[in-house]
Design an enzyme around this catalytic site. Structure first.
Site: not given
Lengths: 298, 298
Positions: B45, B118, B155
């Site tokens: 990331e 995300k 994540c």
């Protein structure tokens, strides 16, 4: 209000073809757990019988019973006497031709606190449950008892994150999975370790995702009921309790009946959820397609 | 049609304050993975920078870039040269005041195969992402490349079973999680092992629940960018690949850059899903309440 901590009992059992003997074994296990201080006590899936779903045999419907019925009547005085809540998994006869795989939760006064009917029904070699069990129609449930709010789920449900989430969103401290899972003897050497590990891992994942204690209660023993083709199932035990961050607190062996007694601390749940605040950030605006069977290419 | 097996590369990296140096490190990692035969290569990331979200500093918005933009322009010729697809996590500037934490997937011809923004954004001590990143509005995505269909997540998404499921339902062979997760040094001794284990466990759970390979790509190194109060974060590496039954295939160390190259076999996905047919039995009639924030007592 955060509840008080309490002790939870896990009664891992081996079953026989004698239903009364199985009940007596469960009662002994409940007494043993209560003697060690357990206030909520969990039994394995379908503890009144061998795991009859290894074959499709209409004669097995005779094992079904009403809820409330004989098993809850037998356990209720014990709950009152010992002051314990019991999670009892039963083969429910609801009506002629309508049978369910059902959990009955008895509270410490002997009353029926609630029921949950298994929502996800498997159908795989020696796990022929779709023949016996009508899929549950009560939805996902959390059931209040004197000591804790229990999220009740059953065996195959444990492979479904949706089931854990929808139950956890109702606020239980604990998710309880009565279970009957084992190895096909011919597969055990090659796949057995990975299968038992996957079973434990996905349930620890539910604990972590939802910030709840998770309890899995399995049976042990090699069962090959009459009429079953092949070698039967070697149920692998390994009943366990993990905390709201997936930390293993206790785990039973693979071959013998065993009683685990483990502290459940709702304050720990609160702490874990404050430090890992997954429930805060759910994208509820984006989850609706989870009701799709599959999302085909557009 | 079941796709051909292929090799997947995981490039675990340590970052510095020098963005060009970070790009050069990523290029070296991609070349190393490709030299070992990897056809799909995944980066951690936000690999162009230190993990700047440890402090709320408007100056960090200068790190953001368009997609397509400088990073994709730098990687595209490399993809063409090596014949590899690359999963690159970038700080996206979409418009003045609209920034995202985004994955760009470059295909083996250098084209931009797709992007994912995300969806779940954390906000916890030293992970102050809600300050920087507008939540994603592309929904959950699977992106086709020459070698595989990739389910892209980032994540914090890894703690959400809904995200894994909604991505898996789109048919990817692999779920990929570029990640930046580490220990607060003051917590490491007491909680570090449990935290890293929970991180690994929940992602293995997604693999099992969905019957997909799961790839997590983390960074390593102790970072304490200018302006951060306290000891910073010790990123714990441990990048891994597990198979569609959650079996660990490869796992990187905790402290050093490392390249893993692992075989992905779509036929294995097919076999696992046939033997553990969880997708078959989903109770889609009962999942709609998953869009609730919480289910209050009735």
């Amino acid at each position: 209000m955060v509840r008080e901590k309490f002790l939870l009992g896990v009664v891992q059992l081996a079953m026989t073809a004698d239903s009364d003997e199985n009940l007596a074994g469960a009662v002994r296990g409940i007494r043993a757990a209560a003697a060690r201080g357990a206030r909520v006590i969990c039994l394995p899936e379908l503890f009144r019988s061998l795991y009859f779903c290894q074959a499709e045999d209409h004669a097995n419907f005779a094992l079904a019973e009403a809820i409330p019925g004989p098993s809850t009547a037998a356990l209720a005085p014990l709950c009152r006497e010992l002051g314990v809540a019991v999670v009892a998994s039963l083969f429910e006869r609801r009506a002629a031709g309508v049978y369910h795989n059902t959990v009955a939760v008895l509270d410490a006064d002997g009353s029926l606190a609630g029921t949950y009917r298994k929502m996800h029904i498997p159908d795989d070699p020696l796990y022929l449950e779709k023949f016996y069990f009508t899929p549950g129609d009560l939805g996902f449930r959390a059931i209040d008892t004197r000591f804790a709010r229990l999220g009740t789920l059953i065996c195959w449900d444990q492979w479904y994150p949706e089931a854990a989430r929808l139950t956890a969103l109702q606020g239980p401290e604990v998710l309880v999975y009565p279970t009957a899972i084992g190895w096909h003897p011919a597969e055990k050497a090659e796949y057995g370790a990975a299968q038992a590990d996957a079973w434990r891992t996905i349930q620890r994942g539910h604990a972590i995702a939802n910030g709840t204690y998770v309890v899995a209660v399995n049976r042990v023993g090699h069962e090959r009921p009459a009429g079953v083709v092949g070698e039967g199932i070697e149920f692998f035990g390994g009943s366990f309790v993990c905390d709201p961050f997936g930390v293993m607190l206790a785990e039973a062996g693979r071959t013998d009946p065993e009683v685990l007694v483990v502290e459940i601390d709702p304050a720990r749940q609160e702490t874990v959820r404050q430090h890992w605040p997954f429930l805060r950030d759910r994208r509820i605006d984006a989850y609706a397609p989870i009701t799709a069977r599959f999302i085909d290419e557009r």
